[in-house]
Structure formats: C-alpha cells, structure tokens
Design a protein around this motif. Structure first.
Motif, PDB file in Angstrom:
ATOM      1  N   ILE A 160      -5.665 -63.780 -26.302  1.00 22.66           N
ATOM      2  CA  ILE A 160      -4.271 -63.677 -26.446  1.00 22.66           C
ATOM      3  C   ILE A 160      -3.733 -64.851 -25.445  1.00 22.66           C
ATOM      4  O   ILE A 160      -4.258 -64.734 -24.276  1.00 22.66           O
ATOM      5  N   SER A 161      -3.229 -65.836 -25.920  1.00 22.01           N
ATOM      6  CA  SER A 161      -2.455 -66.838 -24.636  1.00 22.01           C
ATOM      7  C   SER A 161      -1.460 -67.355 -25.271  1.00 22.01           C
ATOM      8  O   SER A 161      -0.988 -67.322 -26.464  1.00 22.01           O
ATOM      9  N   MET A 175       1.511 -66.584 -30.172  1.00 21.05           N
ATOM     10  CA  MET A 175       0.481 -66.759 -29.181  1.00 21.05           C
ATOM     11  C   MET A 175      -0.571 -67.327 -29.718  1.00 21.05           C
ATOM     12  O   MET A 175      -0.764 -67.323 -31.170  1.00 21.05           O
ATOM     13  N   ALA A 176      -1.459 -67.940 -29.037  1.00 27.65           N
ATOM     14  CA  ALA A 176      -2.612 -68.834 -29.570  1.00 27.65           C
ATOM     15  C   ALA A 176      -3.556 -67.570 -29.891  1.00 27.65           C
ATOM     16  O   ALA A 176      -4.248 -67.221 -28.886  1.00 27.65           O
ATOM     17  N   ILE A 177      -3.808 -67.438 -31.259  1.00 24.63           N
ATOM     18  CA  ILE A 177      -4.700 -66.149 -31.301  1.00 24.63           C
ATOM     19  C   ILE A 177      -6.204 -66.841 -31.764  1.00 24.63           C
ATOM     20  O   ILE A 177      -6.226 -67.615 -32.662  1.00 24.63           O
ATOM     21  N   SER A 178      -6.911 -66.011 -31.178  1.00 25.98           N
ATOM     22  CA  SER A 178      -8.319 -66.527 -31.413  1.00 25.98           C
ATOM     23  C   SER A 178      -9.255 -65.544 -31.119  1.00 25.98           C
ATOM     24  O   SER A 178      -9.075 -64.356 -30.809  1.00 25.98           O
ATOM     25  N   GLY A 179     -10.708 -65.536 -31.317  1.00 22.54           N
ATOM     26  CA  GLY A 179     -11.769 -64.754 -31.356  1.00 22.54           C
ATOM     27  C   GLY A 179     -11.628 -63.657 -32.238  1.00 22.54           C
ATOM     28  O   GLY A 179     -11.371 -63.574 -33.338  1.00 22.54           O
ATOM     29  N   VAL A 180     -11.691 -62.437 -31.554  1.00 23.78           N
ATOM     30  CA  VAL A 180     -11.687 -60.978 -32.401  1.00 23.78           C
ATOM     31  C   VAL A 180     -10.428 -60.579 -32.809  1.00 23.78           C
ATOM     32  O   VAL A 180      -9.338 -60.662 -31.948  1.00 23.78           O
ATOM     33  N   LEU A 181     -10.269 -60.612 -34.090  1.00 23.95           N
ATOM     34  CA  LEU A 181      -8.933 -60.299 -34.802  1.00 23.95           C
ATOM     35  C   LEU A 181      -8.882 -58.959 -34.882  1.00 23.95           C
ATOM     36  O   LEU A 181      -7.567 -58.113 -34.470  1.00 23.95           O
ATOM     37  N   ARG A 182      -9.644 -58.158 -35.221  1.00 25.46           N
ATOM     38  CA  ARG A 182      -9.335 -56.785 -35.508  1.00 25.46           C
ATOM     39  C   ARG A 182     -10.772 -55.986 -36.099  1.00 25.46           C
ATOM     40  O   ARG A 182     -11.521 -56.554 -36.459  1.00 25.46           O
ATOM     41  N   PRO A 183     -10.634 -54.560 -36.016  1.00 23.68           N
ATOM     42  CA  PRO A 183     -11.630 -53.908 -36.659  1.00 23.68           C
ATOM     43  C   PRO A 183     -11.654 -54.236 -38.217  1.00 23.68           C
ATOM     44  O   PRO A 183     -10.637 -54.342 -38.939  1.00 23.68           O
ATOM     45  N   THR A 228       3.957 -50.821 -29.584  1.00 24.93           N
ATOM     46  CA  THR A 228       3.343 -52.405 -29.525  1.00 24.93           C
ATOM     47  C   THR A 228       2.955 -52.871 -28.312  1.00 24.93           C
ATOM     48  O   THR A 228       3.678 -52.821 -27.297  1.00 24.93           O
ATOM     49  N   TYR A 229       1.754 -53.166 -28.083  1.00 24.22           N
ATOM     50  CA  TYR A 229       0.945 -53.638 -26.873  1.00 24.22           C
ATOM     51  C   TYR A 229       1.104 -55.044 -26.857  1.00 24.22           C
ATOM     52  O   TYR A 229       0.728 -55.819 -27.823  1.00 24.22           O
ATOM     53  N   TYR A 230       1.229 -55.574 -25.564  1.00 22.39           N
ATOM     54  CA  TYR A 230       1.217 -56.956 -25.220  1.00 22.39           C
ATOM     55  C   TYR A 230       0.408 -56.935 -24.158  1.00 22.39           C
ATOM     56  O   TYR A 230       0.430 -56.235 -23.206  1.00 22.39           O
ATOM     57  N   PRO A 231      -0.506 -58.307 -23.927  1.00 20.69           N
ATOM     58  CA  PRO A 231      -1.302 -58.376 -22.967  1.00 20.69           C
ATOM     59  C   PRO A 231      -0.911 -58.635 -21.657  1.00 20.69           C
ATOM     60  O   PRO A 231      -1.412 -58.346 -20.626  1.00 20.69           O
ATOM     61  N   ASP A 232       0.656 -58.689 -21.495  1.00 19.81           N
ATOM     62  CA  ASP A 232       1.420 -58.716 -20.182  1.00 19.81           C
ATOM     63  C   ASP A 232       1.643 -57.119 -19.699  1.00 19.81           C
ATOM     64  O   ASP A 232       2.317 -57.166 -18.617  1.00 19.81           O
ATOM     65  N   LEU A 233       1.601 -56.265 -20.695  1.00 17.28           N
ATOM     66  CA  LEU A 233       2.019 -54.847 -20.165  1.00 17.28           C
ATOM     67  C   LEU A 233       1.021 -54.144 -19.473  1.00 17.28           C
ATOM     68  O   LEU A 233      -0.354 -54.544 -19.458  1.00 17.28           O
ATOM     69  N   PRO A 234       1.222 -53.323 -18.409  1.00 14.16           N
ATOM     70  CA  PRO A 234       0.417 -52.817 -17.598  1.00 14.16           C
ATOM     71  C   PRO A 234      -0.568 -51.854 -18.547  1.00 14.16           C
ATOM     72  O   PRO A 234      -0.055 -51.335 -19.386  1.00 14.16           O
ATOM     73  N   THR A 235      -1.759 -51.525 -17.910  1.00 17.35           N
ATOM     74  CA  THR A 235      -2.670 -50.750 -18.414  1.00 17.35           C
ATOM     75  C   THR A 235      -1.992 -49.198 -18.022  1.00 17.35           C
ATOM     76  O   THR A 235      -1.663 -48.969 -16.914  1.00 17.35           O
TER      77      THR A 235
END
Lengths: 306, 306, 306, 306
Positions: A3-4, B1-9, B271-278
């Motif tokens: 994600i970027s 977002m630029a989406i690439s790589g692993v999409l989903r189960p 809804t999760y986003y990559p800038d959210l804290p763990t």
C-alpha cells in the motif's frame, strides 16, 4: 498488498452560510465533534472514530459549496512524487504550508479538469476524541445523533469528467469501480483509492466546481433508519431515502445541511479490489443504478448542487 | 493508493471427514454454492458474491484440519517477485502448476515458521454464481442460509509467530493491525494485506500447522443473529457467541463444521489503513480483546484446534 | 386483561387475475406457504408462524380487489353474541356454514357502512407448517423470501367511515388508536381489537368496498430492507418505501401483487393499550403522519385502489 | 377484543443499596428518565415512550431486591371487582391510598403464594417526557443509552408457583403462554395478561419473595447489541448474552444494576393470543428453552437472585 500513495479522503472543506447552525447540524445531528476553531473562523470537525486531527472543515461564506477535498498519502515523500507526476501531466500544483490548518502538515493543491480543487497531505496530528490504541473499547465516547463513523467520500459535479477519470487513474493511482455511459458519453464515475467502492465520484455537469454531497459512513441499515427519524424529528430537509444505490450497493439517505449543502449517510457497499471488473451502467437502468428501489432519478438529484 | 502485491485471501483448503455432510453444511447452512468437484474428489465452493472460481476447498481425509491458504496477488509477475523475496528470506518455495485446481492458475507454495502452508496465485477464472457486471442487481441469486458474503480470513495456531510476523511484514508486505503481548512474549497477531483489520491471524501454540477457524463475512449483526438461529435449529455445535471481539471489533459467532473444523461468521470491524497505529493488548484485558462481552476466554477457544 | 370477543384478523380473501403468478408472489416473494386449493379453485395460504388453517385466500376473478376480511373471535358463543349485537345495530348478518372454506368453522358475515364485507369465525383447524408447541424451535421451517410472520391488517377505502368507527367501537369492541380529522371531516381511522396499533383501518373514499392494502408483519427494519431488495430484483412494482409511518410508527414498504392489489410489509409500531389516548392528526401534518420521512402523500396512495 | 381488567405491568419497586449510582445506571445506561424524588427518598423513573407517571421505583435499603410489582387495570371499578375476587380466593388484600406514590391513584395490594407482593391500580397521572398525542413525532426526546422503550415484565423466584398459576389464571384472568414441567413438577411459568408472551413469570425456588430480573423492551436486535457495547464499555457486569430465549423467543442480554439486581433488555418474542396453545418444555430441552444458543443453563441464572 503493498500500500502506497493516496490512502483515503482526509478532509473536505465546505462553505456554509450560518456557522452556529452548521456546527449544530454536524455535531448534534450527524454526530461529529468539534475539534477547534481556527483564528480565521474556520471550524474543524471529526468523528470519534477518526484518529486524524479533523475530517471536515466549515468556512463561513456568502454562498454554500465546495472549497476543496484533501486526500491523505502514506508518507511525506509521496507529496513530492505526486507533485512531479501532476506537473508532468500538465497541471500546476501549489503549496500550502504546514499549519495553514491546525494539526495538518504541508499540502499540495491543484485544480482538476472538472474545476474542483484537490489537495494531498501526508501528516496529521491526532486529536481527541479518538480510539484508544492500548486495550481499546469499541468506542471511547458514546455515539450520538446519527452515529457517523467517518467522513467517507464526496460526489462532485462538473465538466470534463473523462479527463478527471484519466487523471485520477494515471496520476493518483485510483481505479474506476463503476461508471455510467450514456449515448452521448460518460455521465458518471466512481473512483476508489483502496478497497471501498468509492472515495470520490463525479457526475458530468456543465458548470465547473459544483458540489453534490459529502457522505458519512454508518454502521448498518438500522442506523440509516435512525438517521431518517432524526431528520424528520428535527425538520431537516430530506432529499431522498432511506433507499439503496444499485451503484456501490450502499444503503443511504440524502439530506441538506442548513446552508443547502447535501449530505449523505450510508452503510454497506461491496468490498472493492483492483482485480475486480469495473461495473458499468447504461441509460436503460440508470434509475436503478442511482436509486435501486425507486428505479428512477429524482429531479433534485441531477440538478440541485451547491 | 497504489495497490500491488498480495490482494486478499483467495481460498482455503480444509480436510473433512465426511464429504456429503460437509457440503450440506457449507452450502445449506453457511450459504455457499458448490462450483464443481475435481477428479481427485476435492469439492470447490464459493459465495454468490465472489467473482473468482472458488474460495473454499474441501478434501476428504481421515483427520480434519488445515491444508493450505492461498492469497491472490495482483498480477502474474508478482509471483516471481515474491518467489525471489521468499527465497532471499531463506524459505524454499515450490511450484504448483495451473490446473492443479480447476480454474486457478499457477501457484507458488511455502511453509511459514508456524508450520502452515501458504500459497500465492495470480489468476482465477470466474465461475457462477457471481455478480453481474453490467447493470447489476444487488444480488443475482437470492441469499440463503447464513447469507455468507465471502470467505474472509483464517486464524491459525502454531509456534514461532514472531517469525511469522516478520515474514508477513517484510516479505509479503502485510501490516500488523493488532497484537497481544503477554509477559512471556507475543501471543497473537492480526495481519492485514489491505483495509480489513485482518486477512490472516496467528496465535502462539506449541504444535505447528494447527487450524483455529475460517471466517465468512456477513452483512450485519442481524445476520449474525440469523446465523445463531440456524445453528441451534439444525443442532450445529456453537463454540461461542453471538458476541463481539474487542480485537478488530467484529460481531461474531463461532461454531463447528461436521468434521470439527471451527467456522466463524462475523460482521463489522473497523476499516484499517496503513497509517493507523497497531492496536495492542496485554494480559490484563486479553479476555475483553477476544470476547468483548464475556470479558474472558473460554477454554475451547485456546485449546480446541484441528 | 380479560380477553374476549374479537381476537385478531383471521384471514382476508382477495380477487386476483392470474392464479399461478399470484401464488408465486405470495409464496416465493412474501414468504407464505400454500396450504391447499379448494374445489372451487380458491387457494389458501398461511405463514409458517401462524397456527390457524390459513390467513390469506386468493380467488380467481376478472377484477382484482377485496372480497372479505374475517376476524377470529375467542369462542363459538361470541358468534351468537355478535350476531345479536349486529342485528340490534340494524345490520343484517348472514351465515356461512362450516366447511365453506377448508378448515374454518361457521362464520357470520355482514356489510359495514363503507361497503366492505366483514366476517367473524370462532373455529379454525391448524395446518402445517406451524410452530411446534412442545420444546419448540424459533422456527420449524426456515424463513424465505420476505420472511413474513403473519397477515397483520388491512386498509380499506370507502364512504361513511364515521359510521364504521361507531360500529366497530360499539358493536365489535374495537378502539380507535389514531384518527385524521380534516377540515371537512374524518378522513381516516386506525382501529385496534387488541394491543396492536391497528387491526383494520379505513380511509374515506367515495366508492364503497375498495381495497387499499393487506399488510404482513416482519421481524425488523432489516427485513424491510431485504424485502425492498427482493422487490427490485424481481421487478415487482414498489408504491413507496422503505419509509416509516408517523401514524402507528410502523417501518414499511408498499408494493403491488401481479393483479394490482397493494401489499405492505412492515415492522414495529408502538404497543397499544385501551387506556392510551387516541392519537390525532390534522391536515397540517397529515403528510408526516402517512409517510414520516417524505412528509407528503404520494398521489398513488390516495387514489390507487382495487 | 373486549379488553378489561388487568392491562399491563404498571411499575415495579426495587430496593437498591446506592441511590446515586442506581439513578445513573437506570437513566444514563438503560435510558430512562427520572420523573421525581418522593419525600421519603424513593426515586421514580420512566421511559420517554411511557405515558403513565412512572414505571420504575427505586427505594434505598440495606439489601437489594423486590418490594412490589403493580399492574394497571382498566378502570377504578376493577379494583373493587378484583378485591372481592382475591378475598373470595382466600387472600387478604390491603389498601394503599392515592398519593402514597406521586401521580398514582389508590392501590390494592396482596401477597401471592410465592411470597411476592402484587398491587393493582387504575389511575396514573401522565408525566413528562411522554409521546405527543396530536401530530406526534416518532419520539419527542431523542433516545439515549440502551434506548429502553418500556418496563416490560419481571421474573420472580419463590415456592408454590402452581398456586401462583392458579391464582393468576382464576383471579386475575392471566393466561399461561409457556411452562416448564420437570420430572418433579412445575418449574416455571410465563403468564400473559394481554398479547405479550409474558407480563410476569415465576420460577420455583425454595425461598419466598425473591427477585430474578426486571426487563425492558428494546426496538430490535441491533439495540441489544448496542446495549452489550454499553455494558462492557462502562464495566457493568453481564450475566449472559446477547442470546435468545427459546421460551418467548426474545433476543436478550442480562446484566446487574449496581446493587446486584438483575436487569434484562430484550426485543421480539411472538405475539400471544388467548386461543394459542400453551407452549410446554421438559427437562430434555430446558437449556434450549432458557438460552437458545447456549442450549444449557448457566449456574447464575438458577441461583443468583436478590
């Protein structure tokens, strides 16, 4: 997925005619919280489920409508990357320094072909209320009013939306989840920067820069019904709903803030992935696409904008 | 977002003791559809809302449990990219040719530190039933049973989950949405490859390769209640629920398929986003994290696996 | 409370133009079950949650509309008691022998001032499907379609509804839960024989004996949404909704059967007790009373009847 | 139906250890409103959807538990009628003068065989908040907390419940909607004075006059989930749930007030009519009758009373 780039709608800034009435509307009815008022009189709002400093900005003006919508990108370097891409595409971007809005870092801004100002930013301070991160409860602050979870997306009206589509796909890495093609060309597009069916949408309209609605996400259809009860109880003008969109499948109700800006509260819609086909609609079923139960447009939806 | 790589189960393959009873369970009760049976007797299932060929594979065996879980990546080139990354990380990947499963292209497979086989694939044919793409209805095939929308995620039990965490973050570009840290170390992780709070999760367990549950997404809490009614009406063993997780916030019910494999049907979650804290949990509130209403673990949740 | 006399709506008989299409509509879409077809071709339907033999009767005819509505009384002696009361009131009652409808005992019938035939009966055999009485499950037969729980009430259009009101209160011991008074007189009444806000309702209309709608009770607002999805998916004409009534507070959607008879599926509404005041509406807020969200009548609601 | 005699549960009076904490619990969490505090320190509560003066009375005492439950009858003459019936049955009734509680007319009181005080009253003043009667909105005061609609029923524990059953049927005209018969006799009864599956219920217990729970009606299963979120968020002790009862079919959650008195909030349950059979349960399926999903009793449910 890696994600970027553009993550999500960060905030929207709308013009309102009456600030106290607008604050009441967005806080007491929709269920947001006021974070702060800036020295220039702009008022900053958020939901209790959002971490970022604010997601909604109200600016007092003599006409209602849209000032700008800002997307959050993953990291500061993305701002430079997108500024270059935007310039390469032939659009000039300007710089808004950190602190122009409380809590928000530097932004780059630019006008898209439909005449709307879009901004990008990478940094936001967190503000209260927000979810707790360690041993969190489901909510810290008890939901109230319509129980809005987040500012979710906007629908904008303007010309040249084919160019908007190209720009958002090529420059900002969005994908087109759904589109309406009429005999005389592209009528509407729903664009996703992630896994929601739309983060921003456009309808073709002769006048540039117009605003159709800003939407808030609710937990479920029950909350859409609760929102409808609130709207009638407090004599807030309903545009249409409760209903469902064929496009995106969202269950929804539309209404107007005290300045005539349209709001949506909605729930649901399918999960979008970039390998999914773009769903397409034609004029034969457009009514069902927009309002799945009514199966026809209402006049206001196509013509009333701010 | 630029989406690439692993999409989903993409799909999971489970071992079942009794094929006809298992097919009944997953089709009549959970609401999936049987796509086909392979020449080796494996049975391929999907929900009516999924485009890909299948999302659930049943294999007749003498013990229940987990065979593999496969993630879909955006494009074929990702398979080569990830194979190299995996090899660089020190794990050997094998190749599964296209057609080993009906409708699915070539896969790469590998064993992660917890002892589970994971696969990646880029290509799937579409199969019926699936959503229509042009002027679609909300559903083509009327939902039935628990009205499952999709195979959503799995929770797996095994050792070395710190290493799993590192592998999924560094090699597969997942993010850790939530984690539980006990005085004696990391107990559990919820990993996201997109905007869901989890696509796969792990709990530390001495025995490798164990299976806790496979989860299906439902539309709302009302459907969780409907699922509960179905479970008791048909004498299907319930593990716990209806309840809510503090972790991910999902509203949920757990039960067992006829072979003893645990299933979950759930709805919601933030809804999760990559800038959210763990989000982090400790032993003091772990019970609330797992079962938000009961506020304590039940023994079966930590010990009954297949 | 000491409960006696008229218990509830027992069944309604409607005329339909096309029997197979009508059976499909009421069984597959609304979710009823066909109990039997009589020797004269009438078809008898019920929901799986009703004990009595049937609650809905379809009769093939060349015009759609209302034949009769029959209320169940507590005991056979009530029939004689009401026959005398009705005669004393100046209305002639006729006798329908047991067996004229399968499963139903003797009935008395009479025409009320609005021109509608009303019947009373005390005895019904039970038919399958029905709830189990010993160690019952929540349902025996899995709900399908709109998941209708019961035939609940009817709204009828005709003249002289002041006289209907007097008759139902004085002779049949109903109470008026809500009423609409317009400058030119009584427009509409909602009458209860128990604790529901209405078991039968009337709107003033010049032509006697007209039928507005027959209503089915659903479990909740979620099922109203599900009904709406079904209606559009199968191209069934929607009149209005999903919406809420201010009057009775029911959450509702209106649509038409294949012959043009209007149906309602609804949920909720307050619990009525005989010590509660009659709720009153005037022309100023009538729109809100009828359609709480739209706040105005639609033309069809006041004019389209069968 | 001709409705007469006992209408519904009017109010319950409970003993609490800590008045301010109890008021907070019932107003902020359950969603009631405080009407007034009496000169003797008793606090009177109601929901915003109830017309009568109050439905819940809190009395400060050194032990928690049940003081009395009062049913409203239709008219003053009913009080004399029931006093005579009660005396004829061999139970002495006493008189409580109007004004002993604010807003409530004269009451008659008596002790039933299980050792509980029951009262009857015919007159209540109305108090605010209450629904509007002319052109009403769905609610006047926005619902808050668990959004309780009304005090609905109580479950009481004590000996001699066969005698209670006889008394309620013969003297107060209640009907038995459901019953549990164990090998050693009648274990529990659910009694209706109207169209609800229960207005009062009893479980056999050696000690007389004990209190199991007071229940509040909610609009739907979604509100049961919301109640569960509130309970954990504010650290209120949950007994069991969210779950469903096989008996009455109600969807429910049980918890404790600050003094240890058990509360229930629930929704649904079938509509009861006096011609419906009494539903019966035996020891084989009792667990499913009480907790439909768990299918077994929890120890607390049978043993923890105040």
């Amino acid at each position: 997925m890696a994600i970027s780039g553009v993550l999500r709608p960060g905030f929207i800034q709308l013009r309102v005619l009456d600030m106290p009435g607008s604050i009441d509307h967005y806080t007491k009815r929709i269920g947001m919280h006021q974070v702060t008022e800036g020295p220039d009189g702009r008022v900053y709002l958020k939901t209790a489920d959002e971490f970022d400093h604010h997601s909604f900005v109200l600016r007092r003006a003599d006409t209602a409508g849209y000032d700008l919508m800002a997307f959050k990108v993953l990291e500061d370097a993305d701002l430079d990357k997108f500024e270059k891409r935007i310039a390469d595409y032939g659009i000039a971007a300007d710089h808004v320094p950190a602190g122009e809005m409380p809590g928000i870092g530097r932004r780059i801004g630019f006008k898209i072909p439909s005449g709307h100002r879009i901004e990008l930013f990478a940094h936001s301070e967190q503000s209260d209320p927000k979810p707790r991160v360690h041993n969190p409860d489901v909510w810290e602050v008890e939901p109230h009013g319509m129980r809005a979870l987040r500012f979710d997306h906007a629908l904008l009206y303007g010309p040249e939306i084919e160019k908007n589509l190209n720009f958002f796909e090529k420059v900002l890495d969005f994908r087109c989840a759904e589109r309406v093609d009429m005999p005389d060309g592209l009528l509407a597009i729903w664009l996703s920067c992630g896994m929601k069916a739309h983060d921003i949408a456009f309808v073709k309209y002769p006048e540039p820069g117009k605003f159709h609605h800003a939407a808030f996400d609710l937990e479920n259809w029950n909350d859409v019904g609760n929102a409808a009860d609130i709207l009638t109880r407090y004599d807030i003008s309903i545009d249409i709903g409760p209903t469902r969109h064929g496009i995106t499948r969202g269950q929804t109700i539309y209404f107007f803030d005290p300045s005539g800006n349209r709001n949506e509260v909605f729930t649901g819609g399918y999960t979008y992935y970039p390998d999914l086909p773009t769903r397409t609609w034609d004029e034969k079923e457009l009514g069902k696409g927009i309002f799945y139960y009514e199966r026809k447009m209402n006049d206001a939806f196509l013509s009333v904008v701010t």
